[in-house]
Scaffold this active site. Sequence first.
Site, PDB file in Angstrom:
ATOM      1  N   ASP A 266      -4.959 -19.924 -15.062  1.00 31.45           N
ATOM      2  CA  ASP A 266      -6.270 -19.624 -15.252  1.00 31.45           C
ATOM      3  C   ASP A 266      -6.507 -18.252 -14.116  1.00 31.45           C
ATOM      4  OD1 ASP A 266      -7.982 -20.656 -17.037  1.00 31.45           O
ATOM      5  OD2 ASP A 266      -7.627 -22.800 -15.880  1.00 31.45           O
TER       6      ASP A 266
ATOM      7  N   LYS B   7      -6.676 -24.240 -27.575  1.00 32.59           N
ATOM      8  CA  LYS B   7      -5.825 -23.929 -26.824  1.00 32.59           C
ATOM      9  C   LYS B   7      -4.290 -24.473 -27.241  1.00 32.59           C
ATOM     10  CE  LYS B   7      -8.611 -23.134 -22.734  1.00 32.59           C
ATOM     11  NZ  LYS B   7      -9.398 -23.616 -21.600  1.00 32.59           N
TER      12      LYS B   7
ATOM     13  N   GLN C 222      -8.803 -27.997 -16.974  1.00 37.63           N
ATOM     14  CA  GLN C 222     -10.010 -27.842 -17.802  1.00 37.63           C
ATOM     15  C   GLN C 222     -11.402 -28.134 -16.976  1.00 37.63           C
ATOM     16  OE1 GLN C 222      -9.897 -25.878 -20.818  1.00 37.63           O
ATOM     17  NE2 GLN C 222     -12.138 -25.906 -20.881  1.00 37.63           N
TER      18      GLN C 222
HETATM   19  N1  GUN Z   1     -13.824 -24.426 -18.890  1.00 38.65           N
HETATM   20  C1  GUN Z   1     -14.437 -23.233 -19.529  1.00 38.65           C
HETATM   21  N2  GUN Z   1     -13.768 -22.133 -19.410  1.00 38.65           N
HETATM   22  C2  GUN Z   1     -12.550 -22.420 -18.980  1.00 38.65           C
HETATM   23  C3  GUN Z   1     -11.383 -21.587 -18.390  1.00 38.65           C
HETATM   24  O1  GUN Z   1     -11.522 -20.335 -18.823  1.00 38.65           O
HETATM   25  N3  GUN Z   1     -10.549 -22.132 -17.655  1.00 38.65           N
HETATM   26  C4  GUN Z   1     -10.490 -23.728 -17.454  1.00 38.65           C
HETATM   27  N4  GUN Z   1      -9.571 -24.145 -16.808  1.00 38.65           N
HETATM   28  N5  GUN Z   1     -11.562 -24.351 -17.810  1.00 38.65           N
HETATM   29  C5  GUN Z   1     -12.688 -23.485 -18.448  1.00 38.65           C
END
Ligand code: GUN
Length: 282
Positions: A117, A50, A94
């Site tokens: 998110d 990311k 996350q």
């Molecule tokens: N863990 C796995 N996928 C995601 C996501 O799309 N967002 C977040 N915050 N954590 C994750």
Amino acid sequence: MIIDGKKIAAELISEIKNEVSLIQKKGFKLKLSVILIGDFLPSQIYVKNKQKKAREVNIESEVIKFPKEINEKDLLNKINELNKNPDVSGILVQLPIPTHIKKEKVINSIDPNKDVDGFHPQNVGNLASGNEAIVPCTPLGCLSLVKNVVKDLSGKHAVIIGRSNLNGKPMAQLLLKEDCTVTILHSKSKDLKSECKRADILISAAGICEMVKGDWVKKGAIVIDVGINKKNDKITGDVDFDDVKKVAKAITPVPGGVGPMTIACLLKNTIKCFKRSNSINR
Ligand code: GUN
């Protein structure tokens, strides 16, 4: 047809880069703050990816790391600090987070206008009501991939495997908005195979390695594989790719399908959050 998620994401990334540049020319800054707790390796890899893509489009990103022992109060204080910081456009915690911290409490504490998110109940509710919302990145990416194959989804039967808040549920809301007939399957559903076989659009977020076989899929269906599973040190999806590609009209590979789109949509959401916090329409 193999849906090239990498290529479609690269096009989106290029558009995002241009949009970031326009925003920066107006004197604004974009910044994504990511909170990473503990040392779970997949999370570390996701966060690194990311960050790399954010850098590519000139969105500043910071990763705030906490040990897995962090207490809830300290975490909530940090989120509150980021909520108040006008330089921060988007906040992402996350997942998964350690079980001694209440996930809902953490998600609910994020400013809905910085919730890249789309997990905050305000965004979830707005999406479910058909109102303007920040939409979770993976379903948003999946919808883009489907629409890359067919523009008009009206009346199509979409079947989603998985009912998580991250994927299955928001995916269903997005497809309803597109006038699909939607079925959600989950671990207690009966006869997955025959339910899947009815799908014009099949989206699998089950987390079970190569579960979906060729004889589960209707001829001419569009198949989107959200799964990221490990098989003998190799990453595989939920769909038996070689078997299903013989019957599907279009199918995403793993890797190189949904994954790159998720990150591109995260950056798109960061811009959307920036605009919301700064009351810029569009
Ligand atoms: N863990 C796995 N996928 C995601 C996501 O799309 N967002 C977040 N915050 N954590 C994750």
